[in-house]
Design an enzyme around this catalytic site. Structure first.
Site, PDB file in Angstrom:
ATOM      1  N   HIS A  19       3.625  -0.835   5.715  1.00  0.00           N
ATOM      2  CA  HIS A  19       3.399  -0.119   4.455  1.00  0.00           C
ATOM      3  C   HIS A  19       4.400  -0.544   3.393  1.00  0.00           C
ATOM      4  O   HIS A  19       4.050  -0.718   2.230  1.00  0.00           O
ATOM      5  CB  HIS A  19       3.503   1.401   4.677  1.00  0.00           C
ATOM      6  CG  HIS A  19       2.543   1.905   5.703  1.00  0.00           C
ATOM      7  ND1 HIS A  19       2.847   2.913   6.594  1.00  0.00           N
ATOM      8  CD2 HIS A  19       1.284   1.528   5.998  1.00  0.00           C
ATOM      9  CE1 HIS A  19       1.813   3.129   7.384  1.00  0.00           C
ATOM     10  NE2 HIS A  19       0.850   2.306   7.051  1.00  0.00           N
ATOM     11  N   ASP A 112       0.787   5.773  -1.146  1.00  0.00           N
ATOM     12  CA  ASP A 112      -0.131   4.992  -0.321  1.00  0.00           C
ATOM     13  C   ASP A 112      -0.994   5.915   0.527  1.00  0.00           C
ATOM     14  O   ASP A 112      -1.063   7.122   0.268  1.00  0.00           O
ATOM     15  CB  ASP A 112       0.612   3.915   0.486  1.00  0.00           C
ATOM     16  CG  ASP A 112       1.607   4.504   1.478  1.00  0.00           C
ATOM     17  OD1 ASP A 112       1.480   5.691   1.833  1.00  0.00           O
ATOM     18  OD2 ASP A 112       2.523   3.751   1.900  1.00  0.00           O
TER      19      ASP A 112
END
Ligand code: UDP
Length: 473
Positions: A19, A112
């Site tokens: 990520h 995200d």
């Protein structure tokens, strides 16, 4: 008087190198190409601090960083699973984001996949709220479809749908390819996925680390839905791949070894930052590589049942102890096994590297494609099976391994056969190699040329953020 300071954008990464790495790359571009001041925010848990620090230290000094304080999770039931813990951790951390945004007024908040509770904060503060997707466009379709099914007139679940399922523009997905917990409302993570999908309508836009040549149908479906207002705009800004110079010079043993191998001769084997094989599977993979007769560079990780390291990225013990007796000696000269981590972007870009046995993490897939390297798809968990379906059936850049039953093992014969198919290419291997070259060219044209479509998409978003600040002043 002084010129106004550059507009400030806050990017929040959920835990895990997969990520943080692409989000850091987004940060770098927003600063260098679009003139923003950026703060990258990480969460102090479930991540390997050393890996995070290495990624963040590769950013230009002008990118600010902040770590959200730890939150208590000890009230969570022990058996809710890794995905639910991630969702809960990030949800509980989001309130700590507020002072960072309020203290230095933001032009936009970007979260995200796990971070979408931040969209409500953005809305409350009157700041554009965007979701950065470090994975495929098709994945957004799957989350959307969970919500549509559950909340729709027919109120159903995935497990009631035809198998395989064809979503608009996506690869036909076998139910087994859909991420664990999305299919069945009894799974603890299902409720989180549902909430996640319900928040999507509240986003001002999505930035996705993908490009249309990887998943043409899905790209087209979201383009249409964006135009007719059925879904927020989806901007395809990928592929993001870290510049090679950013990588750690300490890891150059792999690169020195690659320098000594013939061009196009090496199979690179890696399962990402969190993937692990069982003891038995580690041995079988070793035997398969040996049997293939080809050169290989293998990032060996500590074996573990269930396929996921408990603390992502952390290494403990010596994974080399689990290789078969005599393996290192017998493959000496043509194989290199390294513990835990390799400078992957550089390895894939090296002229000696010809193929990638991959867990199909989306970053790995994009890095492989960006270097024109075809793959053998060996998905382990999370959304990797779905990525494998995209890579094998839509993008055509990977060869599949036959699915094994849960707890089963991919045999040495199958490993060796797949490696040979790609390296002494048969018909399928040749097709995958050709697609790798085609996608490499497409990625270069979109993402790396100054007026490539991915750069223009990010420029369009940057323009919106700057206008939002302008209207406020
Ligand atoms: N990576 C690396 N060396 C390794 C393993 C992983 O540099 O030995 C990097 C890889 O280049 C990629 C990221 O870590 O950028 C992994 O992300 P991906 O989405 O492929 O998989 P995940 O780790 O999220 O499962």
């Amino acid at each position: 008087s002084l010129p106004p300071p550059p507009p400030h954008v806050v990017l929040m990464a959920s835990p895990g190198a997969g990520h943080l790495i692409p989000l850091a790359e987004l940060a770098r571009r927003l600063v260098s190409d679009h003139g923003f001041a950026v703060t990258v925010v990480t969460i102090a848990s479930l991540s390997d601090p050393a890996t995070d620090a290495a990624v963040l230290s590769s950013l230009p000094a002008s990118v600010a960083t902040a770590v959200l304080p730890p939150v208590a999770l000890d009230d969570l039931p022990a058996d809710i699973g890794f995905g639910s813990v991630m969702f809960e951790l990030v949800r509980r951390s989001v309130p700590h984001l507020r002072p960072l945004v309020v203290g230095s007024p933001a032009a936009a908040i970007v979260c995200d996949f796990f971070g979408t509770p931040a969209l409500a904060l953005a809305a409350e503060l009157g700041v554009p709220g965007y979701v950065f997707f470090p994975t495929s466009i098709s994945f957004i379709s799957v989350v959307r479809s969970v919500v549509e099914l559950h909340d729709g007139a027919a109120a159903g679940e995935y497990r009631d749908l035809p198998d395989p399922l064809v979503l608009p523009g996506c690869a036909p997905l076998r139910h087994g390819d859909i991420p664990d917990g999305f299919r069945d409302s009894a799974d603890p993570v299902y409720a989180y996925v549902l909430e996640e999908g319900r928040r999507y309508g509240g986003a001002d836009g999505f930035l996705v680390n993908s490009f249309p040549e990887m998943e043409p149908g899905a790209a087209e479906a979201f383009r249409r839905d964006g135009e007719n207002g059925a879904f927020p705009p989806v901007y395809l800004v990928g592929p993001f791949v870290r510049p090679r110079s950013d990588e750690d010079a300490d890891e150059s043993a792999c690169l020195e070894w690659l320098d000594r191998q013939p061009a196009g001769s090496v199979v690179y084997v890696s399962f990402g930052s969190g993937g692990a094989l069982s003891v038995e599977q580690t041995r079988e993979l070793a035997a398969g590589l040996e049997m293939s007769g080809h050169r290989f560079l293998w990032v060996v990780r500590m074996p573990r049942k269930g396929g996921l390291l408990s603390s992502m990225g952390a290494s403990y013990g010596n994974p080399m102890d689990f290789l078969p007796e005599g393996f290192v000696e017998r493959t000496n000269g043509r194989g290199l096994a390294v513990a835990s981590w390799a400078p992957q972007v550089r390895v894939l870009a090296h002229p000696a590297t010809a193929a990638f046995v991959s867990h199909c993490g989306w970053n790995s897939a994009l890095e492989s494609v960006s270097s024109g390297v075809p793959m053998i798809a060996w998905p382990l968990h999370a959304e990797q099976k779905m990525n494998a379906a995209i890579l094998t059936e839509v993008a055509g850049v990977a060869l599949p391994l036959s699915p094994v039953a849960p707890g089963g093992v991919v045999s040495r014969e199958e490993v060796a056969a797949a490696v040979k198919e790609l390296m002494d290419p048969g018909e399928k291997g040749s097709a995958a190699r050709r697609r790798a070259r085609e996608l490499q060219a497409a990625a270069a044209a979109r993402a790396w040329s100054p007026d490539g479509a991915s750069r223009r998409a990010l420029e369009e978003v940057a323009g919106k953020w700057k206008n939002a600040v302008h209207e406020d002043r």
